[in-house]
Design an enzyme around this catalytic site. Structure first.
Site, mmCIF file in Angstrom:
data_model
loop_
_atom_site.group_PDB
_atom_site.id
_atom_site.type_symbol
_atom_site.label_atom_id
_atom_site.label_comp_id
_atom_site.label_asym_id
_atom_site.label_seq_id
_atom_site.Cartn_x
_atom_site.Cartn_y
_atom_site.Cartn_z
ATOM 1 C CD GLU A 62 -1.434 0.602 3.562
ATOM 2 O OE1 GLU A 62 -1.906 -0.283 4.262
ATOM 3 O OE2 GLU A 62 -1.766 1.800 3.645
ATOM 4 C CB CYS A 88 -3.209 -4.045 5.653
ATOM 5 S SG CYS A 88 -2.795 -2.499 6.456
ATOM 6 C CG HIS A 117 -4.004 -6.861 9.353
ATOM 7 N ND1 HIS A 117 -2.754 -6.577 8.864
ATOM 8 C CD2 HIS A 117 -4.608 -5.667 9.566
ATOM 9 C CE1 HIS A 117 -2.615 -5.270 8.780
ATOM 10 N NE2 HIS A 117 -3.721 -4.690 9.205
#
Lengths: 465, 465
Positions: free
Chosen positions: B84, B118, B253
């Site tokens: 990103e 992400c 995550h």
């Protein structure tokens, strides 16, 4: 059993209904007559007005595709977007399009955005096809959206430049097995390398850094490499030689038509250089002398360019011309370019494509390129070639466009340049040029959040649509 | 026959060797003691110095992986990047990494960059696995690179904010059939929606627009939705109920560890709410009263959060803790976060993972999320779990880092903020902290073109390496 003949089942194309003639622009820009029309081979250029952008065009195209092919939004299991237009550096365009699926509660739709210049759409396409062929496929349709509205260079705004500006548009297609447009996945060949031919490193600016001459050489070099790879793979698997005679149509990424002419001619030269058995004596005679040039010389040789285009002309008219309509009428469409060219072929030849092989060449600066081929069959409604042609409805879409005066066009570009990357503004909400069913941008709030609405004509509202 | 047990064969992780302790940063920032260490659950934070970026880290990780597993660069048929961090709005990071393959002449490598906050790394991973399972697979390895160096907010630079900054790092893995880390692709479930929880609309700025509270709710909502979808798919295909008891490890995550604790607790609550047969009486008793809350209430309830974390604690220590080492020691790694957490699990448990199921939860703001599972087997060298753990060499990499003083760190951040999106500068070329074999940025020229070099120690040069 594994799904067979995976490929494109349905297509829709949307482009903004506002355009400007290239000869009028030549005059307005004060460039020599024929610079855009003959030099670049372009007739007309479409562009977004201030109420349209890549997201609105994506919303319009996807909604229209689902409606026209009567696909239940719950039946979409994957949606991929290819784009080189950055509206947000983190949030994908795909997430904006998820709005379409809110009402039916379908949030289980894989896929994000694929990015590398004009190649993102092809990457998205391959990802979608691979998904249908993978063990993670759940039987639903995949959807690919290519949408761009990038700006190259604006005469009048960027003085001293000679390029025209190009605003682009959205295209989308649904994927699944038993498709009338099936992939011959075993043969495809790519050429990927690190190059600085066209890139956008200045994050605050809308404009790219372009080395035009390098970019054309990169394009042709990648074309050579991909064609060589394609032939090798074909020959290894099929046991016989591949040459251009084995394909019925050739569709190219089309920044401008002149490059498409050069590209097809280059492949003709490649067949001569590799001594393909299908090459006739006359071509050998005319192009043979150039085969002694080394790579770089051959990319720079104007004589070779001229001679090969002359030799290629009859085949170009037959095998390439039918796929050039939209790119010539709209300008560079970035990620949508190759697929708009392919849509032109479907439009022009839909009744006679059964059993045909179409070669596709996708290119994105930076650089990434792939040559692949499609095998067409008539198909069954609603997923048949004639029905796809009917729904694409290209003639009508081209005919009903509004031509703008150059002055108005430049004013519009100024407004949009001013707003690039901006926040806290309300658009004119002028939808007079838009067809019913088109999405448009209404405003961007102080936190950069974007809001869209859908144009619905009164007659449709009263009909309950 | 279709390839079986497609998944991850090899992994390598690279992170910058410069870091700062979170308790020292608490002191330096003048925030309350424990704000970062207990409030966020973070111990240390890694960051790039001015000679490293997402491209250099990608070059380092890929080169190292190929060397250490002795993979011939010609044997790579696909390379995907998830990131990103936007260095160029058109040219993909993948094309920079093609430099590695120049010497061996391998340009036929599919794949570009996948982008959505992400989540890009997970999209790239799925694309790579699907490719191996598709008809276009040519028998070669796929490579996925996740690399980020995004900056959230800098105390001292952005006054009035309370978040710490987080610099991230690169991770890469090779894919193919018969993998020790295989995908259970039939069960995976996604949740994708349009949200403005964290996004980067200001193209000229390095900083995102963040709604922290909304982002946490979006994360937990997506987690619920994915878990529900995963259970439904599992139950439909397997014919029996799925609950947390059916998985050995959970990897999330990890923007900060506290959210991982909350997430695992949330799943424990979900199992209670759906009355899973594996839930014990004590958990039912403690969490049952909260099942009457509606969705939004349950995301906001501090009492539920506390109670569920308490109930979850013993299982958290067993099933989650082993996968939290690197995220706690490095900070948010964006696209690499989930996979660095997974690498921590391999590092901590490599000898005892045979036959284990690992649940993975990937989240990217905007928003896109997927829950999927991996089935582990010991594997055969070089593609075995113990060998992967050995090559990851995490303990050594963490131990040999250099801790910087806060003042030096802030100075460095100022230099890099100043250079963001810039051109025409030369870096210090100070590689004193870097291990041999690490790539670094030497300069960016007047056309924004970036140049890298590889650190090679003298002893290696004289040894002919």
């Amino acid at each position: 059993m594994a799904p067979q003949n995976v490929g494109i089942l349905a297509m829709e194309i949307y482009f903004p209904p506002t355009c400007i003639q290239q000869d009028i622009l030549e005059n307005f820009d004060g460039v020599s007559k024929g610079k855009y029309t003959i030099g670049l081979g372009q007739y007309c250029m479409a562009f977004c007005s201030e109420v349209e952008d890549v997201i609105s065009m994506g919303l319009t195209a996807v909604t229209s595709l689902l409606e026209k092919y009567e696909i239940d939004p719950k039946q979409i299991g994957r949606m991929e977007v290819g784009s080189e237009t950055v509206i947000d550096k983190s949030k994908s365009i795909k997430t904006f399009l998820m709005k379409i699926f809110e009402d039916c509660g379908n949030t289980d739709i894989e896929g994000v955005d694929s990015t590398n210049a004009c190649y993102g759409g092809t990457a998205a396409l391959f990802n979608c096809v691979n998904w249908v062929e993978s063990s993670s496929w759940d039987g639903r349709y995949g959807l690919v959206v290519t949408t761009d509205s990038a700006n190259l260079l604006r005469p009048g705004l960027c003085r001293g430049t000679s390029s025209t500006n190009r605003w682009s548009r959205g295209c989308c297609y649904a994927h699944g097995p038993d498709a009338p447009i099936a992939f011959e996945s075993k043969f495809r060949a790519s050429h990927m390398a690190h190059a600085y031919d066209f890139y956008k490193p200045d994050l605050a600016s809308e404009y790219p850094v372009v080395d035009g001459k390098l970019s054309q050489t990169c394009y042709l070099m990648a074309l050579d490499s991909c064609y060589k790879g394609y032939c090798q793979k074909y020959e290894k698997l099929q046991g016989n030689q591949f040459s251009m005679a084995d394909a019925d149509y050739f569709v190219f990424h089309s920044p401008y038509n002149k490059l498409v002419q050069k590209s097809f001619a280059r492949l003709v030269f490649d067949d001569v250089a590799r001594n393909a058995s299908s090459v006739d004596e006359s071509a050998k005679e005319k192009l043979g002398p150039f085969t002694s040039l080394n790579g770089d010389e051959s990319y720079q040789s104007r004589d070779l360019e001229k001679a090969s285009q002359q030799v290629a002309k009859p085949e170009y008219d037959k095998k390439v011309q039918p796929g050039t309509l939209i790119p010539k009428q709209l300008g560079n469409m970035y990620t949508a370019s190759l697929y708009a060219a392919f849509a032109s072929l479907i439009h022009n030849k839909s009744g006679s494509l059964d059993g045909k092989r179409v070669m596709m060449f996708s290119y994105g600066s930076g650089l990434t390129a792939t040559m692949f081929s499609l095998r067409l069959t008539e198909g069954k409604a609603p997923f048949s070639l004639p029905n796809i042609a009917k729904i694409l409805n290209i003639e009508h879409k081209l005919k009903t466009r509004t031509e703008l005066e150059p002055g108005k066009f430049v004013d519009l570009m100024h407004v949009m340049e001013h707003r690039y990357g901006g926040k806290d503004y309300v658009t004119s909400k002028d939808t007079s040029h838009l067809a019913s069913g088109t999405y448009y941008l209404t405003h961007v709030d102080s936190k950069f959040r974007r809001y869209y609405a859908k144009k619905v004509t009164e007659s449709e509202v009263s009909n309950g649509h």
